[in-house]
Design a protein around this motif. Structure first.
Motif, mmCIF file in Angstrom:
data_model
loop_
_atom_site.group_PDB
_atom_site.id
_atom_site.type_symbol
_atom_site.label_atom_id
_atom_site.label_comp_id
_atom_site.label_asym_id
_atom_site.label_seq_id
_atom_site.Cartn_x
_atom_site.Cartn_y
_atom_site.Cartn_z
ATOM 1 N N ALA A 143 -5.243 31.668 -14.815
ATOM 2 C CA ALA A 143 -4.609 32.518 -13.800
ATOM 3 C C ALA A 143 -4.430 31.798 -12.476
ATOM 4 O O ALA A 143 -3.459 32.021 -11.758
ATOM 5 N N HIS A 144 -5.361 30.933 -12.124
ATOM 6 C CA HIS A 144 -5.205 30.117 -10.927
ATOM 7 C C HIS A 144 -5.918 28.792 -11.156
ATOM 8 O O HIS A 144 -6.875 28.696 -11.921
ATOM 9 N N GLU A 145 -5.422 27.748 -10.498
ATOM 10 C CA GLU A 145 -5.909 26.395 -10.731
ATOM 11 C C GLU A 145 -7.391 26.255 -10.344
ATOM 12 O O GLU A 145 -7.838 26.846 -9.353
ATOM 13 N N PRO A 146 -8.141 25.468 -11.100
ATOM 14 C CA PRO A 146 -9.544 25.231 -10.731
ATOM 15 C C PRO A 146 -9.623 24.364 -9.477
ATOM 16 O O PRO A 146 -8.757 23.503 -9.260
ATOM 17 N N PRO A 147 -10.636 24.557 -8.639
ATOM 18 C CA PRO A 147 -10.779 23.749 -7.416
ATOM 19 C C PRO A 147 -11.379 22.375 -7.739
ATOM 20 O O PRO A 147 -12.525 22.073 -7.393
ATOM 21 N N LEU A 148 -10.587 21.535 -8.391
ATOM 22 C CA LEU A 148 -11.102 20.252 -8.879
ATOM 23 C C LEU A 148 -11.570 19.334 -7.750
ATOM 24 O O LEU A 148 -12.554 18.602 -7.907
ATOM 25 N N TYR A 149 -10.872 19.357 -6.609
ATOM 26 C CA TYR A 149 -11.300 18.496 -5.501
ATOM 27 C C TYR A 149 -12.661 18.942 -4.972
ATOM 28 O O TYR A 149 -13.519 18.108 -4.639
ATOM 29 N N GLU A 150 -12.853 20.248 -4.891
ATOM 30 C CA GLU A 150 -14.158 20.766 -4.447
ATOM 31 C C GLU A 150 -15.253 20.338 -5.422
ATOM 32 O O GLU A 150 -16.332 19.891 -5.008
ATOM 33 N N TRP A 151 -14.977 20.450 -6.717
ATOM 34 C CA TRP A 151 -15.959 20.053 -7.719
ATOM 35 C C TRP A 151 -16.199 18.549 -7.695
ATOM 36 O O TRP A 151 -17.324 18.088 -7.886
ATOM 37 N N SER A 152 -15.137 17.781 -7.443
ATOM 38 C CA SER A 152 -15.292 16.335 -7.352
ATOM 39 C C SER A 152 -16.174 15.950 -6.172
ATOM 40 O O SER A 152 -17.020 15.048 -6.270
ATOM 41 N N LEU A 155 -10.088 19.402 -16.090
ATOM 42 C CA LEU A 155 -10.591 20.529 -16.864
ATOM 43 C C LEU A 155 -9.909 20.453 -18.218
ATOM 44 O O LEU A 155 -8.684 20.499 -18.311
ATOM 45 N N ILE A 156 -10.687 20.285 -19.271
ATOM 46 C CA ILE A 156 -10.103 20.134 -20.602
ATOM 47 C C ILE A 156 -10.717 21.153 -21.563
ATOM 48 O O ILE A 156 -11.820 21.649 -21.340
ATOM 49 N N ALA A 157 -9.958 21.473 -22.602
ATOM 50 C CA ALA A 157 -10.475 22.292 -23.695
ATOM 51 C C ALA A 157 -10.911 21.321 -24.782
ATOM 52 O O ALA A 157 -10.081 20.782 -25.512
ATOM 53 N N GLY A 195 -5.942 16.928 -19.039
ATOM 54 C CA GLY A 195 -6.220 18.165 -18.313
ATOM 55 C C GLY A 195 -5.478 19.364 -18.863
ATOM 56 O O GLY A 195 -4.296 19.288 -19.217
ATOM 57 N N LEU A 196 -6.171 20.490 -18.959
ATOM 58 C CA LEU A 196 -5.591 21.731 -19.471
ATOM 59 C C LEU A 196 -4.942 22.513 -18.331
ATOM 60 O O LEU A 196 -5.539 22.683 -17.272
ATOM 61 N N ARG A 197 -3.716 23.008 -18.585
ATOM 62 C CA ARG A 197 -3.002 23.788 -17.583
ATOM 63 C C ARG A 197 -2.541 25.112 -18.176
ATOM 64 O O ARG A 197 -2.489 25.270 -19.398
ATOM 65 N N LEU A 235 -13.970 25.302 -22.344
ATOM 66 C CA LEU A 235 -13.564 24.471 -21.215
ATOM 67 C C LEU A 235 -14.670 23.507 -20.811
ATOM 68 O O LEU A 235 -15.858 23.851 -20.807
ATOM 69 N N SER A 236 -14.275 22.304 -20.441
ATOM 70 C CA SER A 236 -15.225 21.283 -20.027
ATOM 71 C C SER A 236 -14.720 20.603 -18.762
ATOM 72 O O SER A 236 -13.556 20.192 -18.689
#
Length: 295
Positions: free
Chosen positions: A66-75, A178-180, A216-218, A242-243
């Motif tokens: 539904a909305h993109e994961p905050p990958l930069y925050e997680w990084s 983020l991958i399945a 990456g999963l989208r 999800l991983s």
């Protein structure tokens, strides 16, 4: 010499409290990362959308992000975790270089850091230079946790920790995705058109095919297909496997598994430093060091 090998060294009291605090900080940040990921997933609802064929036997599942994961925050969080684990080990090395009133030579003091030697020659050079002030019994303990003892030293956990820390500090953000990844870790819910259909055996549902992209999963990516044997009223995969991954040496590594391995390695290193390894090779090692030093 044997008494030294049996000596218990309290890191907090005899070395420094700082390495212990840095490990605690790394674990606190890991909890923050987990909480951020859980919150994001909680807001997604169902993580896939099912499209049935006209005869309602075949199904295609699409990712519903539904909305993109905050990958930069997680990084950022992941990089901070890595840096705290690395700093914990560097602080440990600095304290050991000053153990029992010793001190490193001025020429090498700025280069004192916890080593991850991938060859025996590299380790011997480190013992003679940056860690020369560390007592022999402690050098033996540090030797026991060096990557060069492993079959594939360049992929040792300590080596990977160092590489990730270098990327985060001196190059750029650690590449994340983020991958399945694992097609065995989720459940499929289904309801047949015929309420009397026997679906006690999952294979009776039909042929299952996992087609999620390895990168990456989208939102909207196709993730799975079912070539069905019975008509279905509805079907869903509410939670995808999800991983959160980080890129290292051209490969995607599961971030949580990697952090768990790093935490275990750091804790094992602390234990070996404090209590020594359960080994009978101490005397042999001492002799080889003396031969190396020409004594």
């Amino acid at each position: 010499m044997e008494a030294e090998q049996d000596r218990v060294v309290d890191i907090q009291e005899e070395v420094s409290e700082w390495p212990i605090l840095k490990v605690a900080r790394a674990r606190q940040l890991t909890s923050e990362l987990n909480a951020s990921m859980s919150l994001w997933r909680h807001t997604l609802g169902s993580e896939s959308r099912a499209v049935l064929s006209q005869d309602r036997r075949d199904v295609v599942f699409y990712a519903r992000i539904a909305h993109e994961p905050p990958l930069y925050e997680w990084s950022l969080l992941f990089g901070d975790i890595i840096h705290n684990y690395r700093t914990a080990l560097d602080g440990l090395a600095w304290g050991l270089a000053h153990l029992d009133g010793n001190a490193p030579a001025q020429a090498v003091a700025k280069r004192v850091a916890f080593p991850f030697a991938t060859t025996r020659d590299e380790w011997q050079r480190i013992m003679r230079t940056t860690l020369a002030s560390v007592p022999l019994f402690m050098l033996y303990r540090l030797d026991c946790v060096q990557p060069y003892h492993g079959e594939n030293a360049v992929e040792g956990i300590g080596v990977l920790l160092h590489a990730l820390d270098i990327i985060d500090k001196h190059k750029a953000s650690i590449a994340t995705a983020l991958i399945a990844a694992d097609k065995t870790s989720f459940g499929t819910k289904f309801r047949p058109v015929d309420p009397d259909a026997d679906l006690s055996d999952s294979s009776s549902l039909g042929e299952f095919e996992w087609v999620a992209p390895e990168s990456g999963l989208r939102d909207g990516d196709e993730v799975a297909r079912i070539k069905g044997s019975v008509p279905l009223q509805d079907v869903s995969i509410d939670t995808l496997p999800l991983s959160f991954t980080v890129e290292l040496n051209g490969k995607q590594e599961d971030a949580h598994k990697l952090l768990d391995l790093i935490d275990r390695q750091v804790c094992a290193t602390f234990l070996v430093v404090e209590h020594g390894p359960d080994s009978q090779e101490w005397i042999t090692w001492i002799r080889s060091v003396k031969e190396m030093q020409g004594e």
